[in-house]
Design a protein around this motif. Structure first.
Motif, mmCIF file in Angstrom:
data_model
loop_
_atom_site.group_PDB
_atom_site.id
_atom_site.type_symbol
_atom_site.label_atom_id
_atom_site.label_comp_id
_atom_site.label_asym_id
_atom_site.label_seq_id
_atom_site.Cartn_x
_atom_site.Cartn_y
_atom_site.Cartn_z
ATOM 1 N N ARG B 6 0.845 -1.175 0.000
ATOM 2 C CA ARG B 6 0.000 0.000 0.000
ATOM 3 C C ARG B 6 0.895 1.244 0.000
ATOM 4 N NH1 ARG B 6 -5.139 1.222 0.840
ATOM 5 N NH2 ARG B 6 -5.897 -0.897 1.013
ATOM 6 N N TYR B 7 0.605 2.176 -0.869
ATOM 7 C CA TYR B 7 1.408 3.406 -0.961
ATOM 8 C C TYR B 7 0.466 4.609 -0.982
ATOM 9 C CZ TYR B 7 5.513 0.575 -1.945
ATOM 10 O OH TYR B 7 6.534 -0.319 -1.847
ATOM 11 N N ASP B 8 1.057 5.780 -0.850
ATOM 12 C CA ASP B 8 0.251 6.999 -1.012
ATOM 13 C C ASP B 8 0.075 7.328 -2.491
ATOM 14 O OD1 ASP B 8 0.087 7.327 1.739
ATOM 15 O OD2 ASP B 8 1.963 8.478 1.823
ATOM 16 N N ALA B 9 1.104 6.982 -3.260
ATOM 17 C CA ALA B 9 1.036 7.251 -4.698
ATOM 18 C C ALA B 9 1.894 6.249 -5.448
ATOM 19 C CB ALA B 9 1.518 8.665 -5.011
ATOM 20 N N ILE B 10 1.427 5.858 -6.635
ATOM 21 C CA ILE B 10 2.237 4.979 -7.478
ATOM 22 C C ILE B 10 2.434 5.657 -8.822
ATOM 23 C CG2 ILE B 10 2.497 2.687 -8.476
ATOM 24 C CD1 ILE B 10 0.348 1.688 -6.570
ATOM 25 N N ALA B 28 7.184 15.618 -0.990
ATOM 26 C CA ALA B 28 6.064 16.323 -0.363
ATOM 27 C C ALA B 28 5.451 15.465 0.743
ATOM 28 C CB ALA B 28 5.023 16.669 -1.403
ATOM 29 N N GLY B 29 6.045 14.292 0.965
ATOM 30 C CA GLY B 29 5.599 13.481 2.083
ATOM 31 C C GLY B 29 4.705 12.312 1.714
ATOM 32 N N LEU B 30 4.570 12.055 0.421
ATOM 33 C CA LEU B 30 3.760 10.893 0.019
ATOM 34 C C LEU B 30 4.681 9.688 -0.170
ATOM 35 C CD1 LEU B 30 1.731 13.169 -0.501
ATOM 36 C CD2 LEU B 30 1.121 12.075 -2.648
ATOM 37 N N ARG B 31 4.306 8.573 0.420
ATOM 38 C CA ARG B 31 5.091 7.340 0.191
ATOM 39 C C ARG B 31 4.831 6.907 -1.250
ATOM 40 N NH1 ARG B 31 3.546 2.725 2.580
ATOM 41 N NH2 ARG B 31 5.432 1.677 1.900
#
Ligand code: FAD
Ligand code: FAD
Lengths: 526, 545
Positions: B6-10, B28-31
């Protein structure tokens, strides 16, 4: 100096006549000076050796400006009676397609499989064309340096009207307009239709008179320009000559003097103000303003390059005007039997443009100074519709042949001209078998002949290419788009000015109105 | 068992734009996870070794468009990026003449005078115009395209910015700008110059990567697209990335990983997962599945939407718009390992311009004909090429005393015609070889000994570009750069803000504004837009400022 006029108009093509009538209607004393022995320029008629009238260059009406008709008091019927013609997209295979009022059917009456897609596309292009036509009846919009000042706002007037119409389009239409307005006809057509005579005919209309193939960006704009007033085409009864005669009569009855055989060799300028003209025989005619309906470069030369800043001279010299349309006029002793095309359809606007690809391919050779071997042709047989077209019997066929270079490799020798005739005839023969056998007289006009006859550089349909970089605010060239042309009192009023060519009358009318406004302002100041 | 996560963005695709977007999202802090189908990264900005000792810049080969602001902000030099300017270029003719496009102004002027004194004067005017146009356009590259049909305050802001810039030009200059944007490069050059060779030399940049000829309107803009970059602040200058174009992607990848991001190579996206109009993640070809509320696709818009997004998740008119997005390929490439420096008998001994871009096209006419061939589905009989030997400046590209040559070819169709049929499948190894022979024949105009120098050669038709890099139809810009596909129309009218009808799915590669080239602007602009939409715009520096 001899007679003194408020204005003289150089060139008695239809735009010159419209300009003169517009000025005369406002009470100005006007004289039109035409070099040739007959009025009309590219819309002038001619005659075959047996006296039968010949639709010499232009043959159909589709773009006449309603504003011109209105103001000159012709009413909605126009200056002459006309007959709307169906468009017949000729198919070498015999599956001809007929388009009436934007709707296609097969010539044998069966429904066309792509009728719906075509209707949608054509209707949209007509709608968008109507939007552009909004811009035709006024000088092109100018985003002036001072957007805020009042004059600037006034100049934005037509743009505001356009903006209003634009808002009335649905959201999808607005997006679509902004997407395709600068794009190429090839893609926009083939996104909706499969390639064939129907698609090819739209492509042919997009490049009529142009030094461009349908793949060139900007050809959607020229297609909209062609379709701006509904997309149909009408045959003027009595030919284009009758249109010219009607315009000339109107100008005369409003008080304008019209002279033929009067070649202007110089526009006289004093104190940076045009004050009259000199004719080839030395006669001088004084005038408060001079409106020139010749091509832009020629207009500049008449006044003298010394009256233009160096940038303007360079831009005018660089204006592109390479004509690609030739004319083949045939006198026929009868009509060939064409299977699948009865007299009604044979009397239509016959388009030989078998596919978009082939229109593009027809363009390629002209880039290298050669004639297309498989030209794109728009032909009409007016004598099937108009009894006046062949009063001595038989028939007449008028064909616009594209693409033909203005300056071919080796020049326009007699042999080259004959070859052009043969190529065009052979092409027509593929769709109208038996045609050649009926020809009793033929006249071939190359772009260079058209240049010689009318003075249009390169014999160009629009006096200068109608391409994105020579349109609207930059037509004919940047900085000279609003009819005022160099010295004060000097105006450009022919097809080279905004909005462009076709038998339309808008440049003549708009230029005359600018000249009138200037004169009124001058009188008020005095 | 297959992998999950699971990620914040791919980010789907590790091309330079995908990596740029990934850097900014991660920072910006997104995994953020980047997935790439190939075993290597970089997309069309890649360096690979296909024969021991040599490195090829397999696709893109010269660098100038890469936005300085991004290089500086991500501190790419610290991650090994070094751009070395190269100087000038030259053109050769069959009858042994040449034109040297020297970088030194005095020398260039002398050389132009040798061809035409008039052209030497005209060149001043020409370069002033180009420079003015570059200055006009550059501030727009790191901003979203102004959308005249949107009433959103942010769009109105962009529109106001455009109007202000246009207004600042004054009406005369605005008129010239309109003309320039709509003119053909052929007409534009004809207006300035008389020497065929000079014109041919300058025209190339107007057609690279396009489905247009030198006389097609809009090609002057394409030239601009190639001139608006800079190296060390010199507008229009080009340079080599030391170690090949892959150095750019590698530096971006290193910056991303240093910031804590993850790159996973060797398995491509199979399907973009959508639930109830929202993106939920990706399924990969090796069975792995990853979840994230944001998917940024670096693949071109056609591939993203038509191959990997469920049709049912998309409105019909959007699908139609993507289907008609024009992406015709027109370019091919030779990468050649040379066992020595080829000879250029027509060039003055030691000519500095041999370190620049070399051509063998003699006239605009010849270039236009090359386009006609493409329209008919054939590679050009007399192709235009842009040929460089970067190993003269960058010794890392070849063993000592040996050289690497890159030859960009215009035109080659994607759907090759053979036996009356046009199909990409017609690109058999034999035909690919035949195209290469056509090009080599022409290279012999400049260096007659070229064939004897070849140690290894990679030939790439549009078909290979599609298969390997995933560029649909081999279009090098991920979509043609024509008016109908620029600015607010790119890639889809109404979706120029990197978004799609699927919530959370974004287009971040060259298909998006401002388009192709190793520029990194689409990736950076897209990241900013994504962050804005999740309320985190403050976490990314304003590069346009
Ligand atoms: C082959 C061909 C077919 C066409 N077919 C059609 C068609 O079917 N329908 C359509 O709408 N349009 C058609 N057009 C286009 C249309 O005919 C023109 O755009 C339009 O007629 C131009 O009108 P004008 O008054 O601006 O100029 P012109 O008609 O060119 O008139 C200019 C006049 O100025 C005169 N002149 C030039 N120099 C001087 C001088 N020094 N002194 C005095 N007089 C001078 C010329 O003799 C000429 O009469 C066609 C064009 C071509 C080339
Ligand atoms: C032959 C050639 C020469 C060029 N020359 C130059 C030049 O000299 N200078 C210049 O500035 N520009 C040049 N360009 C243009 C420039 O290289 C491209 O426009 C730019 O690199 C595109 O970058 P991108 O990140 O947008 O997309 P791409 O580089 O196309 O990246 C897309 C990435 O997505 C990956 N991918 C594809 N499908 C999948 C999938 N299903 N799952 C996961 N990943 C996938 C690809 O493998 C690739 O890594 C050239 C291009 C080519 C092809």
């Amino acid at each position: 100096m001899s007679a003194r006029y408020d204005a003289v108009v150089v060139g008695g093509g239809h735009n010159g006549l419209v300009a003169a009538a517009t000025l005369a209607r406002a009470g100005r004393r006007v004289c039109v000076l035409e070099r040739a022995d007959r009025l009309g320029g590219m819309a002038a008629g001619g005659a075959f050796p047996d006296g039968t009238p010949m639709p010499r260059i232009a043959h159909l009406l589709y773009n006449l400006s309603p504003a011109v008709l209105n103001e000159l008091g012709f009413g909605a019927g126009g200056p002459v009676e006309t007959r709307a013609l169906p468009t017949v997209c000729l198919d070498p295979e015999g599956r001809h397609v007929v388009v009436r009022d934007g709707s296609p059917v097969l010539a044998d009456g069966r429904p066309h499989p792509e009728a719906e897609a075509y209707r949608r596309l054509a209707a949209r292009l007509v709608r968008f064309g109507g939007l552009l036509a909004r811009l035709a009846d006024a000088p092109p919009p100018q985003v002036s340096e001072r957007l805020a000042d009042l004059a600037g706002m006034r100049r934005l007037g037509p743009l505001a009207a356009l903006g209003w119409d634009f808002r009335k389009l649905g959201r999808g239409d607005r997006r679509e307009f902004l997407r395709i307005v600068l794009s190429n006809a090839h893609d926009v057509i083939l996104d909706e239709l499969s390639d064939g005579p129907l698609a090819g005919s739209l492509a042919a209309d997009a490049v009529r008179g142009a030094w461009a193939g349908p793949r060139a960006p900007g050809t959607v704009f020229s297609l909209m320009y062609r379709l701006a007033r509904g997309g149909g085409a009408a045959l003027p009864l009595g030919g284009m000559d009758a249109v010219i005669a009607a315009l000339a009569d109107r100008a005369r009855s409003l008080g304008a003097a019209l002279r033929t055989g009067a070649e202007v060799t110089e526009v006289r300028v004093e104190g940076d103000r045009a004050c009259g003209v000199r004719l080839a025989d030395g006669e001088e005619i004084a005038a408060g303003a001079v409106l020139v309906a010749t091509a832009p470069g020629a207009a500049m030369r008449l006044a003298g390059p010394a009256h233009y800043d160096i940038e303007a001279v360079r831009r005018l010299r660089n204006m592109r005007a390479k004509g690609t349309a030739a004319k083949l006029n045939l006198r026929l002793d009868g009509l060939p039997e064409v299977p699948g095309l009865g007299p009604e359809l044979l009397g239509g606007r016959l388009l030989l443009a078998p596919s978009v690809e082939q229109v593009e391919r027809a363009f390629d050779p002209v880039k290298y100074g050669r004639v297309s071997e498989a030209p794109v042709i728009e032909a009409v047989i007016p004598s099937l519709t108009d009894p006046q077209a062949a009063p001595h019997g038989g028939h007449v066929l008028s064909a616009i042949v594209q693409y033909v270079p203005h300056a071919p490799e080796g020049g326009w020798t007699g042999a080259a001209r004959d070859r052009l005739r043969d190529v065009a005839l052979a092409a027509l023969e593929t769709a109208l078998p038996g045609l050649s056998a009926r020809v009793t007289a033929a006249e071939t006009l190359t772009p260079s002949d058209i240049e010689a006859a009318t003075g249009a550089p390169g014999g160009h349909w629009h006096h200068g290419e109608l391409s994105l970089d020579q349109l609207l605010t930059v037509r004919p060239v940047n900085g000279m788009a609003r009819y005022r042309f160099g010295p004060a009192g000097h105006y450009l009023c022919g097809a080279g000015a905004h909005p462009g060519g076709d038998v339309m009358g808008a440049p003549g009318r708009n230029a005359a109105r600018v000249a009138l406004a200037d004169a009124t302002a001058g009188e008020a100041a005095a | 068992m297959s992998e999950h996560g699971r990620y914040d963005a791919i980010v789907a695709g590790a091309g330079h734009n995908g990596l740029t977007a990934a850097c900014y999202l991660q920072k910006a802090g997104l995994r953020t996870l980047v997935v790439e189908k190939n075993d290597w990264i970089g997309g069309a900005a890649v360096s690979r070794s296909l024969t021991p000792g040599w490195t090829y810049s397999n696709c893109s080969y010269v660098c100038s468009l890469l936005r300085r602001e991004i290089v500086r902000d991500l501190d790419l030099p610290r991650f090994g990026l070094q751009v070395i300017p190269y100087e000038g270029g030259g053109s050769f003719t069959r009858d042994g003449r040449h034109f040297g496009y020297y970088a030194d102004p005095a020398q260039l002027r002398r050389e132009l005078r040798r061809h035409s004194p008039r052209d030497a004067d005209a060149y001043q005017r020409y370069s002033r115009t180009i420079l003015r146009q570059c200055r006009f356009i550059r501030p727009f590259l790191l901003r979203p395209a102004p959308d005249p049909l949107s009433a959103r305050p942010r769009d109105l802001g962009e529109l106001a910015f455009l109007l202000k810039r246009a207004h600042g030009l004054g009406s005369r200059e605005l008129g010239e700008t309109i003309r320039f944007w709509t003119a053909s490069i052929g007409d534009f050059l004809d207006e300035h110059f008389e020497s065929d060779l000079v014109k041919a030399h300058l025209a190339g940049s107007g057609i690279i990567g396009t489905g247009l000829g030198v006389y097609s309107p809009g090609t002057a803009y394409v030239l601009l697209h190639h001139y608006m970059g800079d190296v060390d602040g010199a507008i229009g200058a080009w340079g080599f990335a030391r170690g090949g174009m892959g150095a750019i992607s590698n530096a971006l990848a290193a910056a991303f990983e240093e910031a804590g991001g993850t790159i996973r190579t060797g398995a491509g996206v199979e399907e973009i997962l959508v639930d109830d109009g929202k993106v939920t993640g990706l399924a990969l070809s090796d069975g792995a599945e990853f979840r994230a509320p944001i998917v940024a696709s670096n693949m071109d818009v056609k591939r993203t939407i038509l191959r990997h997004t469920p049709r049912a998740a998309l409105p019909e008119d959007y699908l139609r718009a993507v289907e008609r997005f024009k992406i015709r390929g027109s370019s091919a490439k030779l990468n050649i390992a040379l066992d020595g420096m080829p000879e250029f008998p027509a060039a003055p001994p030691g000519a500095s311009f041999l370190r620049g871009d070399l051509h063998c096209s003699e006239s605009l006419r010849e270039l236009e004909r090359a386009y006609d061939d493409w329209k008919r589905g054939r590679w050009s009989d007399e192709p235009y090429f842009d040929m460089l030997i970067p190993s003269q400046i960058d010794p890392t590209m070849a063993p000592p005393g040996k050289h690497m040559m890159t030859v960009f070819i215009q035109y080659a169709p994607y759907e090759l015609e053979a036996e009356g049929l046009r199909a990409a499948g017609n690109w058999t190894p034999e035909r690919r070889q035949a195209m290469a022979e056509t090009v080599l024949d022409k290279i012999e105009v400049a260096c007659p000994d070229i064939r004897r120098r070849i140690h290894h050669m990679e030939i790439r038709s549009p078909k290979e570009l599609e298969d390997e890099v995933g560029l649909t139809e081999g279009n090098i810009f991920q979509g043609e750069l024509t008016f109908d596909q620029l600015l607010f129309n790119r890639p889809v009218p109404g979706y120029a803000r990197y978004d799609t009808p699927v919530k959370g799915l974004y287009i971040v590669g060259s298909s998006a504004h401002p388009g192709g080239g190793v520029m990194a602007a689409p990736g950076a602009n897209a990241a900013r837009e994504i962050l804005h939409r999740i309320g985190r715009a403050g976490n990314m520096p304003d590069l346009a400022a």
